[in-house]
Design a protein around this motif. Structure first.
Motif, mmCIF file in Angstrom:
data_model
loop_
_atom_site.group_PDB
_atom_site.id
_atom_site.type_symbol
_atom_site.label_atom_id
_atom_site.label_comp_id
_atom_site.label_asym_id
_atom_site.label_seq_id
_atom_site.Cartn_x
_atom_site.Cartn_y
_atom_site.Cartn_z
ATOM 1 N N GLN A 1 0.717 -1.283 0.024
ATOM 2 C CA GLN A 1 -0.081 -0.104 0.002
ATOM 3 C C GLN A 1 0.900 1.180 -0.129
ATOM 4 O OE1 GLN A 1 -3.341 0.567 -0.030
ATOM 5 N NE2 GLN A 1 -3.727 -1.612 -0.375
ATOM 6 N N VAL A 2 0.363 2.361 -0.704
ATOM 7 C CA VAL A 2 0.995 3.465 -0.423
ATOM 8 C C VAL A 2 -0.079 4.715 -0.307
ATOM 9 C CG1 VAL A 2 2.210 5.376 -2.283
ATOM 10 C CG2 VAL A 2 2.631 2.891 -2.357
ATOM 11 N N GLN A 3 0.508 5.341 0.625
ATOM 12 C CA GLN A 3 -0.340 6.506 1.288
ATOM 13 C C GLN A 3 0.351 7.756 0.431
ATOM 14 O OE1 GLN A 3 0.935 4.148 3.615
ATOM 15 N NE2 GLN A 3 -0.930 3.107 3.157
ATOM 16 N N LEU A 4 -0.534 8.586 -0.024
ATOM 17 C CA LEU A 4 0.010 9.843 -0.777
ATOM 18 C C LEU A 4 -0.871 11.190 0.121
ATOM 19 C CD1 LEU A 4 -0.593 8.793 -4.469
ATOM 20 C CD2 LEU A 4 1.689 8.940 -3.045
ATOM 21 N N MET A 34 3.734 8.974 -11.685
ATOM 22 C CA MET A 34 3.135 9.522 -10.911
ATOM 23 C C MET A 34 2.466 11.061 -11.693
ATOM 24 S SD MET A 34 3.590 8.649 -8.027
ATOM 25 C CE MET A 34 2.922 9.845 -6.991
ATOM 26 N N ALA A 35 1.418 11.481 -11.190
ATOM 27 C CA ALA A 35 0.630 12.508 -11.889
ATOM 28 C C ALA A 35 0.074 13.209 -10.873
ATOM 29 C CB ALA A 35 -0.485 11.907 -12.916
ATOM 30 N N TRP A 36 -0.374 14.360 -11.499
ATOM 31 C CA TRP A 36 -1.265 15.604 -10.600
ATOM 32 C C TRP A 36 -2.602 15.599 -11.498
ATOM 33 C CZ3 TRP A 36 -0.152 17.374 -5.921
ATOM 34 C CH2 TRP A 36 0.959 17.524 -5.450
ATOM 35 N N ASP A 90 -7.123 28.507 -12.158
ATOM 36 C CA ASP A 90 -6.295 27.331 -11.797
ATOM 37 C C ASP A 90 -6.767 26.614 -10.184
ATOM 38 O OD1 ASP A 90 -3.258 28.814 -13.036
ATOM 39 O OD2 ASP A 90 -4.402 27.158 -14.000
ATOM 40 N N THR A 91 -7.844 27.600 -9.680
ATOM 41 C CA THR A 91 -8.238 27.456 -8.765
ATOM 42 C C THR A 91 -8.982 25.880 -8.484
ATOM 43 O OG1 THR A 91 -8.644 29.786 -7.923
ATOM 44 C CG2 THR A 91 -10.145 27.995 -7.041
ATOM 45 N N ALA A 92 -8.658 25.292 -7.760
ATOM 46 C CA ALA A 92 -9.070 23.771 -7.606
ATOM 47 C C ALA A 92 -8.533 23.207 -6.568
ATOM 48 C CB ALA A 92 -8.778 22.981 -8.905
ATOM 49 N N VAL A 93 -9.058 21.910 -6.400
ATOM 50 C CA VAL A 93 -8.390 20.777 -5.371
ATOM 51 C C VAL A 93 -7.448 19.901 -6.519
ATOM 52 C CG1 VAL A 93 -8.564 19.029 -4.002
ATOM 53 C CG2 VAL A 93 -10.324 20.965 -3.720
ATOM 54 N N TYR A 94 -6.167 19.996 -5.836
ATOM 55 C CA TYR A 94 -4.970 19.181 -6.529
ATOM 56 C C TYR A 94 -4.914 17.905 -5.770
ATOM 57 C CZ TYR A 94 -4.477 23.420 -9.600
ATOM 58 O OH TYR A 94 -4.595 24.219 -10.511
ATOM 59 N N TYR A 95 -4.691 16.950 -6.620
ATOM 60 C CA TYR A 95 -4.564 15.439 -6.379
ATOM 61 C C TYR A 95 -3.421 14.821 -6.943
ATOM 62 C CZ TYR A 95 -9.454 15.967 -5.045
ATOM 63 O OH TYR A 95 -10.553 16.586 -4.515
ATOM 64 N N MET A 110 -5.873 4.857 -11.408
ATOM 65 C CA MET A 110 -4.620 5.027 -10.733
ATOM 66 C C MET A 110 -4.747 3.929 -9.417
ATOM 67 S SD MET A 110 -2.976 7.589 -12.341
ATOM 68 C CE MET A 110 -1.893 8.476 -11.506
ATOM 69 N N ASP A 111 -3.318 3.713 -9.251
ATOM 70 C CA ASP A 111 -3.068 2.500 -8.379
ATOM 71 C C ASP A 111 -3.363 3.380 -6.736
ATOM 72 O OD1 ASP A 111 -0.791 1.455 -10.248
ATOM 73 O OD2 ASP A 111 -2.213 -0.019 -9.537
ATOM 74 N N TYR A 112 -3.048 4.371 -6.558
ATOM 75 C CA TYR A 112 -3.023 5.288 -5.439
ATOM 76 C C TYR A 112 -3.431 6.578 -5.684
ATOM 77 C CZ TYR A 112 -0.936 0.982 -3.506
ATOM 78 O OH TYR A 112 -0.411 -0.427 -3.618
ATOM 79 N N ARG A 113 -4.105 7.255 -4.848
ATOM 80 C CA ARG A 113 -4.673 8.736 -5.023
ATOM 81 C C ARG A 113 -4.535 9.205 -3.622
ATOM 82 N NH1 ARG A 113 -8.001 5.345 -8.032
ATOM 83 N NH2 ARG A 113 -9.745 5.269 -6.131
#
Length: 123
Positions: A1-4, A34-36, A90-95, A110-113
């Motif tokens: 498991q990966v926690q981000l 990886m991605a945003w 650009d206002t937003a929640v970024y993940y 995606m495997d982890y978010r």
């Protein structure tokens, strides 16, 4: 498991800069591309940027190209998104997200978010 866990969001004036960070724990990020992505209120999620596990082949959405830069430090298990010349749109929640496959899948594949960090750009 990966926690981000994303951090670095906040309120900034248009034209300003922010640097988002994504910290990973549980496993090394070296195995993952990886991605945003981002999601503004009432809008669909937008894939912002992605990079391979080696840090190569970065790509960007047209809306951020030339203003945002993705980078990663595998030794520190960190991924970054440098955001310059910010605009109100650009206002937003970024993940932050991690995937074992390339090209990257849809966000829900995606495997982890992470849970996101809010960026607010004021005029």
């Amino acid at each position: 498991q990966v926690q981000l866990v994303e951090s670095g969001g906040g309120l900034v004036q248009a034209g300003g800069s922010l640097r988002l960070s994504c910290a990973a724990s549980g496993r090394t990020l070296r195995s993952y591309h990886m991605a945003w992505s981002r999601q503004a209120p009432g809008k669909e999620r937008e894939f912002v940027s992605g990079v391979t596990w080696r840090g190569t082949s970065p790509y960007y959405a047209d809306s951020v190209k030339g203003r945002f830069t993705i980078s990663r430090d595998n030794a520190k298990n960190m991924v970054y998104l440098q955001m310059n010349s910010l605009k109100s749109e650009d206002t937003a929640v970024y993940y932050c997200g991690a995937s074992s496959t390339w090209p990257l899948p849809r966000w829900d594949g995606m495997d982890y978010r992470g849970k996101g960090t809010l960026v607010t750009v004021s005029e």
